[in-house]
Design a protein around this motif. Structure first.
Motif, PDB file in Angstrom:
ATOM      1  N   THR A   2       0.844  -1.187   0.000  1.00  0.00           N
ATOM      2  CA  THR A   2       0.000   0.000   0.000  1.00  0.00           C
ATOM      3  C   THR A   2       0.881   1.238   0.000  1.00  0.00           C
ATOM      4  OG1 THR A   2      -0.125  -0.040   2.401  1.00  0.00           O
ATOM      5  CG2 THR A   2      -1.909  -1.123   1.211  1.00  0.00           C
ATOM      6  N   ASP A   4       0.607   5.896  -0.109  1.00  0.00           N
ATOM      7  CA  ASP A   4      -0.145   7.005   0.443  1.00  0.00           C
ATOM      8  C   ASP A   4      -1.529   7.130  -0.179  1.00  0.00           C
ATOM      9  OD1 ASP A   4       1.958   7.636   2.095  1.00  0.00           O
ATOM     10  OD2 ASP A   4       2.739   9.203   0.777  1.00  0.00           O
ATOM     11  N   TYR A   7      -5.554   2.395   1.036  1.00  0.00           N
ATOM     12  CA  TYR A   7      -5.860   1.926   2.391  1.00  0.00           C
ATOM     13  C   TYR A   7      -5.625   0.424   2.448  1.00  0.00           C
ATOM     14  CZ  TYR A   7      -8.558   6.244   3.264  1.00  0.00           C
ATOM     15  OH  TYR A   7      -8.976   7.532   3.424  1.00  0.00           O
ATOM     16  N   SER A  45      -5.945  -3.999  -0.529  1.00  0.00           N
ATOM     17  CA  SER A  45      -5.968  -2.551  -0.390  1.00  0.00           C
ATOM     18  C   SER A  45      -7.027  -1.962  -1.323  1.00  0.00           C
ATOM     19  CB  SER A  45      -4.600  -1.952  -0.706  1.00  0.00           C
ATOM     20  OG  SER A  45      -4.285  -2.079  -2.077  1.00  0.00           O
ATOM     21  N   VAL A  48      -7.619   5.432  -1.715  1.00  0.00           N
ATOM     22  CA  VAL A  48      -8.133   6.563  -0.962  1.00  0.00           C
ATOM     23  C   VAL A  48      -9.174   7.228  -1.854  1.00  0.00           C
ATOM     24  CG1 VAL A  48      -7.524   8.854  -0.075  1.00  0.00           C
ATOM     25  CG2 VAL A  48      -6.010   6.904   0.366  1.00  0.00           C
ATOM     26  N   ASP A  57     -11.729   4.334   7.535  1.00  0.00           N
ATOM     27  CA  ASP A  57     -10.476   4.950   7.976  1.00  0.00           C
ATOM     28  C   ASP A  57     -10.766   5.990   9.063  1.00  0.00           C
ATOM     29  OD1 ASP A  57      -7.551   5.511   7.762  1.00  0.00           O
ATOM     30  OD2 ASP A  57      -8.283   7.455   7.025  1.00  0.00           O
ATOM     31  N   ASP A  95      -5.657   3.613   6.799  1.00  0.00           N
ATOM     32  CA  ASP A  95      -4.257   3.923   6.559  1.00  0.00           C
ATOM     33  C   ASP A  95      -3.414   2.783   7.152  1.00  0.00           C
ATOM     34  OD1 ASP A  95      -2.047   6.175   6.159  1.00  0.00           O
ATOM     35  OD2 ASP A  95      -1.751   5.234   8.139  1.00  0.00           O
ATOM     36  N   ARG A  98      -2.353   3.204  10.709  1.00  0.00           N
ATOM     37  CA  ARG A  98      -3.484   3.061  11.646  1.00  0.00           C
ATOM     38  C   ARG A  98      -3.839   1.589  11.848  1.00  0.00           C
ATOM     39  NH1 ARG A  98      -6.130   7.682   8.827  1.00  0.00           N
ATOM     40  NH2 ARG A  98      -5.675   9.465  10.147  1.00  0.00           N
TER      41      ARG A  98
END
Length: 135
Positions: A2, A4, A7, A45, A48, A57, A95, A98
């Motif tokens: 993954t 930036d 997710y 994934s 975003v 998220d 993320d 996270r």
């Protein structure tokens, strides 16, 4: 892998009432109709900008921000009464950092409580969904 712009998808085990509360929350936030099937065909994934992924998220971020309070308010006894085969595996997206952080906190809580992850995930997310997101 993954980046930036992606997710990470991960699973949590929830009792049916907590799954229902999550489904209601995600419907209100992103129009997700079936939380159990939303990420079903996703590899590992999602991009975003996906409404359901953005909403999960945000949920994971809120849980991380208030984890200690949620732990204190969580109804672990109710979660422990859930039959082992009655938990739903629900996939969320967040993320990658996270995801790692929330997994670590769930594992630590399970160790402290001498409970399995299903119980901890159900109790913590149940406490969050009852109170709603933190402001």
């Amino acid at each position: 892998m993954t980046g930036d712009d992606r997710y990470k998808v991960f699973g949590v085990y929830l009792s049916a009432p907590v799954t229902d509360a999550l489904e209601e929350h995600l419907y209100d936030e992103a129009g997700v109709l079936d939380v159990e099937a939303y990420f079903e065909e996703t590899a590992d994934s999602v991009p975003v900008g996906d409404p359901g992924a953005d909403a999960t998220d945000d949920l994971v971020a809120d849980v991380l921000d208030s984890f200690a309070d949620l732990y204190d308010r969580a109804d672990f006894a109710a979660a422990e009464r859930t039959a082992p085969d009655a938990f739903d595996l629900v996939h969320l997206a967040a993320d990658p950092t996270r995801v790692a952080d929330v997994r670590e906190r769930f594992r630590a809580a399970a160790t402290i409580r001498d409970a399995d992850l299903r119980t901890v995930q159900t109790a913590i997310l149940g406490a969050h969904l009852e109170a709603g997101p933190t402001e």
